[in-house]
Motif scaffolding. Structure first.
Motif, PDB file in Angstrom:
ATOM      1  N   VAL A  81      25.353 -10.519 -29.621  1.00  0.00           N
ATOM      2  CA  VAL A  81      24.423 -11.169 -28.696  1.00  0.00           C
ATOM      3  C   VAL A  81      24.404 -10.447 -27.348  1.00  0.00           C
ATOM      4  O   VAL A  81      23.340 -10.248 -26.749  1.00  0.00           O
ATOM      5  N   VAL A  82      25.563 -10.033 -26.862  1.00  0.00           N
ATOM      6  CA  VAL A  82      25.615  -9.314 -25.584  1.00  0.00           C
ATOM      7  C   VAL A  82      24.872  -7.978 -25.684  1.00  0.00           C
ATOM      8  O   VAL A  82      24.119  -7.604 -24.776  1.00  0.00           O
ATOM      9  N   GLU A  83      25.088  -7.244 -26.774  1.00  0.00           N
ATOM     10  CA  GLU A  83      24.388  -5.969 -26.947  1.00  0.00           C
ATOM     11  C   GLU A  83      22.882  -6.172 -27.022  1.00  0.00           C
ATOM     12  O   GLU A  83      22.103  -5.373 -26.477  1.00  0.00           O
ATOM     13  N   LEU A  84      22.460  -7.252 -27.683  1.00  0.00           N
ATOM     14  CA  LEU A  84      21.031  -7.561 -27.758  1.00  0.00           C
ATOM     15  C   LEU A  84      20.481  -7.890 -26.370  1.00  0.00           C
ATOM     16  O   LEU A  84      19.393  -7.446 -25.991  1.00  0.00           O
ATOM     17  N   ALA A  85      21.264  -8.654 -25.602  1.00  0.00           N
ATOM     18  CA  ALA A  85      20.842  -9.023 -24.248  1.00  0.00           C
ATOM     19  C   ALA A  85      20.698  -7.787 -23.363  1.00  0.00           C
ATOM     20  O   ALA A  85      19.738  -7.660 -22.587  1.00  0.00           O
ATOM     21  N   ILE A  86      21.634  -6.853 -23.496  1.00  0.00           N
ATOM     22  CA  ILE A  86      21.563  -5.611 -22.714  1.00  0.00           C
ATOM     23  C   ILE A  86      20.346  -4.787 -23.143  1.00  0.00           C
ATOM     24  O   ILE A  86      19.592  -4.267 -22.305  1.00  0.00           O
ATOM     25  N   GLU A  87      20.155  -4.684 -24.464  1.00  0.00           N
ATOM     26  CA  GLU A  87      19.050  -3.886 -25.000  1.00  0.00           C
ATOM     27  C   GLU A  87      17.696  -4.387 -24.501  1.00  0.00           C
ATOM     28  O   GLU A  87      16.790  -3.598 -24.217  1.00  0.00           O
ATOM     29  N   HIS A  88      17.555  -5.710 -24.369  1.00  0.00           N
ATOM     30  CA  HIS A  88      16.267  -6.290 -23.982  1.00  0.00           C
ATOM     31  C   HIS A  88      16.163  -6.582 -22.482  1.00  0.00           C
ATOM     32  O   HIS A  88      15.217  -7.230 -22.047  1.00  0.00           O
ATOM     33  N   GLY A  89      17.153  -6.110 -21.701  1.00  0.00           N
ATOM     34  CA  GLY A  89      17.044  -6.221 -20.250  1.00  0.00           C
ATOM     35  C   GLY A  89      17.416  -7.563 -19.661  1.00  0.00           C
ATOM     36  O   GLY A  89      17.012  -7.879 -18.532  1.00  0.00           O
ATOM     37  N   TYR A  90      18.228  -8.324 -20.370  1.00  0.00           N
ATOM     38  CA  TYR A  90      18.609  -9.647 -19.862  1.00  0.00           C
ATOM     39  C   TYR A  90      19.453  -9.516 -18.584  1.00  0.00           C
ATOM     40  O   TYR A  90      19.386 -10.370 -17.694  1.00  0.00           O
ATOM     41  N   TYR A  91      20.236  -8.447 -18.485  1.00  0.00           N
ATOM     42  CA  TYR A  91      21.115  -8.275 -17.324  1.00  0.00           C
ATOM     43  C   TYR A  91      20.504  -7.382 -16.248  1.00  0.00           C
ATOM     44  O   TYR A  91      21.183  -7.016 -15.282  1.00  0.00           O
ATOM     45  N   GLU A  92      19.256  -7.014 -16.414  1.00  0.00           N
ATOM     46  CA  GLU A  92      18.587  -6.242 -15.374  1.00  0.00           C
ATOM     47  C   GLU A  92      18.121  -7.165 -14.253  1.00  0.00           C
ATOM     48  O   GLU A  92      18.111  -8.387 -14.401  1.00  0.00           O
ATOM     49  N   SER A  93      17.778  -6.580 -13.129  1.00  0.00           N
ATOM     50  CA  SER A  93      17.280  -7.368 -11.997  1.00  0.00           C
ATOM     51  C   SER A  93      15.968  -6.762 -11.507  1.00  0.00           C
ATOM     52  O   SER A  93      15.944  -5.651 -10.995  1.00  0.00           O
ATOM     53  N   PRO A  94      14.837  -7.473 -11.711  1.00  0.00           N
ATOM     54  CA  PRO A  94      14.729  -8.787 -12.350  1.00  0.00           C
ATOM     55  C   PRO A  94      14.888  -8.688 -13.863  1.00  0.00           C
ATOM     56  O   PRO A  94      14.726  -7.605 -14.442  1.00  0.00           O
ATOM     57  N   ARG A  95      15.179  -9.803 -14.500  1.00  0.00           N
ATOM     58  CA  ARG A  95      15.381  -9.822 -15.942  1.00  0.00           C
ATOM     59  C   ARG A  95      14.096  -9.509 -16.687  1.00  0.00           C
ATOM     60  O   ARG A  95      13.018  -9.927 -16.292  1.00  0.00           O
ATOM     61  N   SER A  96      14.272  -8.764 -17.795  1.00  0.00           N
ATOM     62  CA  SER A  96      13.123  -8.419 -18.634  1.00  0.00           C
ATOM     63  C   SER A  96      12.950  -9.393 -19.788  1.00  0.00           C
ATOM     64  O   SER A  96      11.958  -9.324 -20.518  1.00  0.00           O
TER      65      SER A  96
END
Length: 206
Positions: free
Chosen positions: A155-170
């Protein structure tokens, strides 16, 4: 384990070499004990061979010098030096230096991997021996992936891949839940627990 970047003046022979050419950067590619000495493999690319040879001849602590490689771009040589106090302290404490070490203007600079107990003990050894040092930086080196379950890592890798931890979130938790075909509360819970493990491990290792 924490990783520390340390500057110290621990090897008189190498310090003398560096001080003779303060604007030149040397790299200690490797070092190993042999016959009561410390054998070092040193590389530099900003000095001509005749000048280096002359300097080495003026440093009696540098012995058994062997030229390994010399071109217009770089010089690589081996030499013996006395074993400095920090080398013995590192070996006894289990601290692991990361090569290459940089040698600049009389300072030996490098990264050390040590536990939060080993590092203070090593600093005490340096101070007891009267060796000048500067602790430049300390950072954690724990691999977060080893802290997580397979599901949390997925789940964390998926979140990173889809920009969940970017600012702003993707993307949002809802977006991730849709991809995983689960309720968003499940994704939220998994991320929360994974993040808690990562943060707790980082804090405890500092």
């Amino acid at each position: 384990m924490p990783r520390a970047t340390l500057k110290l003046k621990s090897n008189e022979a190498l310090i003398a070499l560096s001080k003779s050419h303060p604007d030149v950067r040397f790299e200690v590619r490797s070092a190993w004990p042999t016959d009561g000495k410390l054998r070092v493999l040193v590389e530099t690319s900003a000095i001509e061979l005749p000048s280096l040879t002359e300097t080495i001849a003026e440093i009696p602590e540098l012995t058994a010098v062997e030229l390994r490689h010399a071109t217009e771009r770089s010089i690589l040589f081996e030499a013996n030096t006395p074993i400095p106090d920090p080398h013995g302290a590192m070996a006894e404490s289990g601290i692991v230096p990361s090569f290459p070490l940089r040698l600049e203007d009389g300072w030996l600079i490098g990264d050390l991997t040590a536990s939060k107990n080993q590092l203070p003990a090593f600093r005490d050894e340096l101070e007891a021996a009267g060796i000048a040092y500067e602790l430049v930086q300390v950072s954690a080196t724990t691999d977060a992936r080893d802290l997580l379950t397979d599901r949390q890592r997925e789940v964390v890798e998926l979140a990173i891949e889809h920009g969940y931890y970017e600012s702003p979130r993707s993307c949002t938790v809802t977006d991730l839940a849709s991809i995983l075909k689960v309720h968003k509360s499940v994704v939220s819970r998994i991320l929360h627990r994974a993040e808690a493990r990562i943060v707790t491990s980082y804090w405890s290792s500092c």
